[in-house]
Design an enzyme around this catalytic site. Sequence first.
Site, short mmCIF file in Angstrom:
data_model
loop_
_atom_site.label_atom_id
_atom_site.label_comp_id
_atom_site.label_asym_id
_atom_site.label_seq_id
_atom_site.Cartn_x
_atom_site.Cartn_y
_atom_site.Cartn_z
N LYS A 97 0.89 -1.17 0.00
CA LYS A 97 0.00 0.00 0.00
C LYS A 97 0.92 1.21 0.00
CE LYS A 97 -2.82 2.94 2.84
NZ LYS A 97 -3.70 3.16 4.01
N GLY A 158 -7.96 8.91 9.49
CA GLY A 158 -8.34 8.96 10.90
C GLY A 158 -9.33 10.05 11.26
N ALA A 185 -9.39 5.47 3.70
CA ALA A 185 -9.28 6.55 4.69
C ALA A 185 -10.48 7.47 4.74
CB ALA A 185 -8.02 7.39 4.47
N GLY A 186 -10.84 7.82 5.96
CA GLY A 186 -11.86 8.84 6.18
C GLY A 186 -13.23 8.33 6.59
N ASN A 207 -9.41 1.73 9.10
CA ASN A 207 -8.73 1.31 10.32
C ASN A 207 -9.38 1.94 11.55
OD1 ASN A 207 -5.21 0.88 11.20
ND2 ASN A 207 -6.94 0.89 12.55
N THR A 208 -9.25 3.26 11.65
CA THR A 208 -9.66 3.96 12.87
C THR A 208 -11.13 3.78 13.21
OG1 THR A 208 -7.97 5.58 12.31
CG2 THR A 208 -9.49 6.18 14.05
#
Lengths: 256, 67
Positions: A97, A158, A185-186, A207-208
């Site tokens: 990635k 994040g 992301a986001g 992830n977050t």
Amino acid sequence: MDSGFTLAGKTFGSRLIIGTGKYRSFDEMKAAHRASGAEMVTVAVNRVPLDRKTESFLDHLDPAMQILPNTAGCYDAEHAIRTSRLAREALETDWIKLEVIGDPVTLLPDNEQTLEAAKVLVKEGFIVLPYFSDDLIMAKKLLGAGCPAVMPLAAPIGSGLGVQNPANLRIMREQLPDATIIVDAGVGVPSDAAIAMELGADAILMNTAIAEAGDAAQMATAMKLAVEAGRLAYLSGRMPKRLYASASSPIAGAIK
Amino acid sequence: MVTIILNGEKKEIESEVTLDRLLDLFSLPKQRVAVELNKEVISRKDWEKTTVSSEDRIEVVHFVGGG
């Protein structure tokens, strides 16, 4: 029904790709991974600490999962290339990635450096999955460089803000009908994931949103369902939006 | 004494050693790690025949949680 997606010759039944960062414990991470149904997880490459013993983080991952190392923390093409080579050496995987960050406050990608690194890494045989700004022209350049997929952001890493520019994702989908588009992301909540999938993303990387949820495993289940729901909705074809009402029940024949 | 930069920290070792020995000296893991010497990855099979010299910069990396 949905049959998953294929990337560099490998088919993934799940369209949810998840991270391994920020979990409060390994047990919590493992429970979330199981609940998510994800078949690919990201990991970061980092210096081995010199002052203490470390256990192998990879031992906590389901061996059946495809591991996708990232180049997080790299601010230019050279560092991202070096990190990719180290990841390949350590993991014996060509998958990477590619993430080249532009500044530490926004963590927004440096698209120019990302493209430069992608060109080098593709030539070296890497399967390059680049994280980049949600821009059609950049997507075309990255695909032209030989990336098997592009990974536009929904919002800063994040941030949990959700899809900030749905028009960009829709344009990318329409203009690149054959490209594999992974929104990376986001995402904050399942509805964000569903929106990205409804817009035609092939998969979502997050992830977050899972790791920082009060109950990570339960949120992972929610994300799994949202990704599936969004995908089915995209395949089904949404109704047109109208400014005015359109009655669902027959008007004629109503008693007067 | 030989001064090297290991994972960004200045370290002194008694003599020039191989990368393999260097990992032992600092009790670093050898499984699922990768080693870079002056920005070039050194393949695991070459650790025993690659010597670390003064002023060399060595990076030893492993995997951690990330997104």
